[in-house]
Scaffold this active site. Structure first.
Site, PDB file in Angstrom:
ATOM      1  N   LYS A   1       0.835  -1.214   0.000  1.00 52.63           N
ATOM      2  CA  LYS A   1       0.000   0.000   0.000  1.00 52.63           C
ATOM      3  C   LYS A   1       0.862   1.254   0.000  1.00 52.63           C
ATOM      4  CE  LYS A   1      -4.377  -1.832   1.002  1.00 52.63           C
ATOM      5  NZ  LYS A   1      -5.635  -1.884   1.686  1.00 52.63           N
TER       6      LYS A   1
ATOM      7  N   LYS B   1      -4.387 -10.437  -7.195  1.00 52.51           N
ATOM      8  CA  LYS B   1      -5.660 -10.869  -6.606  1.00 52.51           C
ATOM      9  C   LYS B   1      -6.796  -9.938  -7.020  1.00 52.51           C
ATOM     10  CE  LYS B   1      -5.944  -8.415  -2.271  1.00 52.51           C
ATOM     11  NZ  LYS B   1      -6.515  -8.379  -0.964  1.00 52.51           N
TER      12      LYS B   1
ATOM     13  N   LYS C   1     -10.649  -4.372  -5.065  1.00 56.58           N
ATOM     14  CA  LYS C   1     -11.492  -3.204  -5.342  1.00 56.58           C
ATOM     15  C   LYS C   1     -10.776  -2.184  -6.200  1.00 56.58           C
ATOM     16  CE  LYS C   1     -12.934  -4.005  -0.720  1.00 56.58           C
ATOM     17  NZ  LYS C   1     -12.296  -3.985   0.584  1.00 56.58           N
TER      18      LYS C   1
END
Ligand code: ATP
Ligand code: LTN
Length: 333
Positions: free
Chosen positions: A114, A196, A199
């Site tokens: 992130k 993966k 969102k």
């Protein structure tokens, strides 16, 4: 009577729930309600580690409450709540920050991923997120924490923090175990089977609220593999695209990989992709319809999360009081 074991899990309302969230953890939650004393929450405190639009966050939280219920979480039979409604999460989170090491947080893969994605906002919350997640868990003294594969590291650091705390103050926290499903633990993106489903990549992601025509389109366009064999065979290394579709098909139909390979033998990818799309449409249809119905009844939803927060608070505050006492804070009286 033997006490039921306790189970807790949560998902961040940071985007619309998707097929990976559903086939990974969410689908298994209702099965656990009868057997365990279950806590399911919406991790809204965690979402602001990434900048959120306030109106959108509110909409997503309400949608996710409705989706939890639509997926089969009967609020009469489990404790369903919103994290920010139970202040003990933030309070224990602070205490655990002080028992979590800079070095161990630096090794978290999700932090590294992130931080690489949001270089302009590598905030302290993003870094200490695992300590807040540990607080979420330890407040309820659960035996199990069912999550997808990507959250395993966070449950492990939670165990380390709990063991460290217990080592100093005695048996305060129960040490929880992660619980990872065998099928569907890691659903990959439809347009990039090496990452993966998430969102943050909407084209390769099927959300629980997607319309049937969009779901079918996404499956028809799903990236399959450029091998010459073009047969439906489960081989994640050589054929990641088609293997991901087989995983999804197996998860929604309950068929084994062998049965699927047999049923599509000689038919190629052209027949398989729409079949997976159709099966997903039929699985998600009742969930979407029920979510829409519940969203129209705001008073009911409010009743659910209010009652959930009250039940959760009682349990959470008990643990928090114990922790405050152990570390030496003077009780307010
Ligand atoms: P982000 O896009 O921010 O990484 P996300 O889509 O991965 O978010 P999370 O809120 O991090 O979703 O995850 C919620 C739960 O769903 C976790 O238990 C996680 O392990 C699981 N999960 C997320 N993505 C997948 C996936 N592709 N396959 C299986 N399980 C998943
Ligand atoms: N990090 C989790 C959400 C989460 C969670 C938890 C899951 C926050 N606190 C406690 C299980 C237990 C995620 O889904 N990204």
């Amino acid at each position: 009577m033997e006490e039921k074991k306790v189970m807790l899990s949560g998902i961040q309302p940071s985007g619309d729930l998707h097929l990976g969230n559903y086939l990974g953890p969410l689908r298994h939650w209702p099965e656990m309600i009868e057997e365990f004393d279950c806590y399911f929450f919406l991790a809204d405190l965690h979402t602001i580690t990434v900048r959120q639009d306030p109106a959108q966050l509110r909409r997503r939280v309400l949608t996710q409450v409705a989706q939890y219920i639509a997926c089969g979480l009967d609020p009469e039979k489990c404790t369903l709540f919103i994290q920010s409604h139970v202040p003990a999460h933030a309070q224990l989170g602070w205490v655990l920050d002080c028992y979590t090491m800079f070095g161990e947080l630096s090794r978290m893969t999700q932090f590294k991923d992130k931080a690489a994605k949001q270089k302009e906002n590598i905030n302290a919350g993003l870094f200490t997120y695992p300590a807040l997640m540990a607080a979420d868990i330890l407040l309820y003294q659960p035996d199990f924490v069912p999550v997808g594969e990507d959250q395993k590291q966070h449950v492990e650091i939670c165990r380390d923090i709990a063991e460290r705390f217990n080592g100093i103050y005695g048996e305060v926290f129960k040490i929880p175990a992660p619980h990872i499903p065998k099928v569907g633990a890691r659903i990959m993106s439809l347009n990039d089977p090496s990452s993966k489903m998430s969102k943050s990549n909407l084209e390769g992601c099927v959300t629980l609220m997607d319309k049937p025509e969009d779901i079918l389109r996404k499956f028809k366009r799903a990236v399959t593999d450029s091998d010459t064999e073009r047969c439906v065979r489960f081989a994640p290394q050589e054929k990641p695209g088609v293997s991901n579709l087989i995983q999804i098909y197996a998860a929604v139909t309950g068929k084994s990989f062998e049965e699927i390979e047999e049923a599509f033998a000689g038919k190629g990818y052209g027949a398989f992709k729409p079949a997976v799309g159709e099966a997903v449409v039929e699985t998600l249809r009742p969930i979407r319809e029920e979510t829409e119905r519940l969203l129209a009844d705001k008073a009911y939803l409010e009743g659910v999360y209010k009652a959930g927060a009250e039940r959760a608070s009682r349990v959470a505050e008990k643990t928090l009081r114990k922790v405050y006492k152990k570390v030496g804070f003077v009780p307010r009286g």
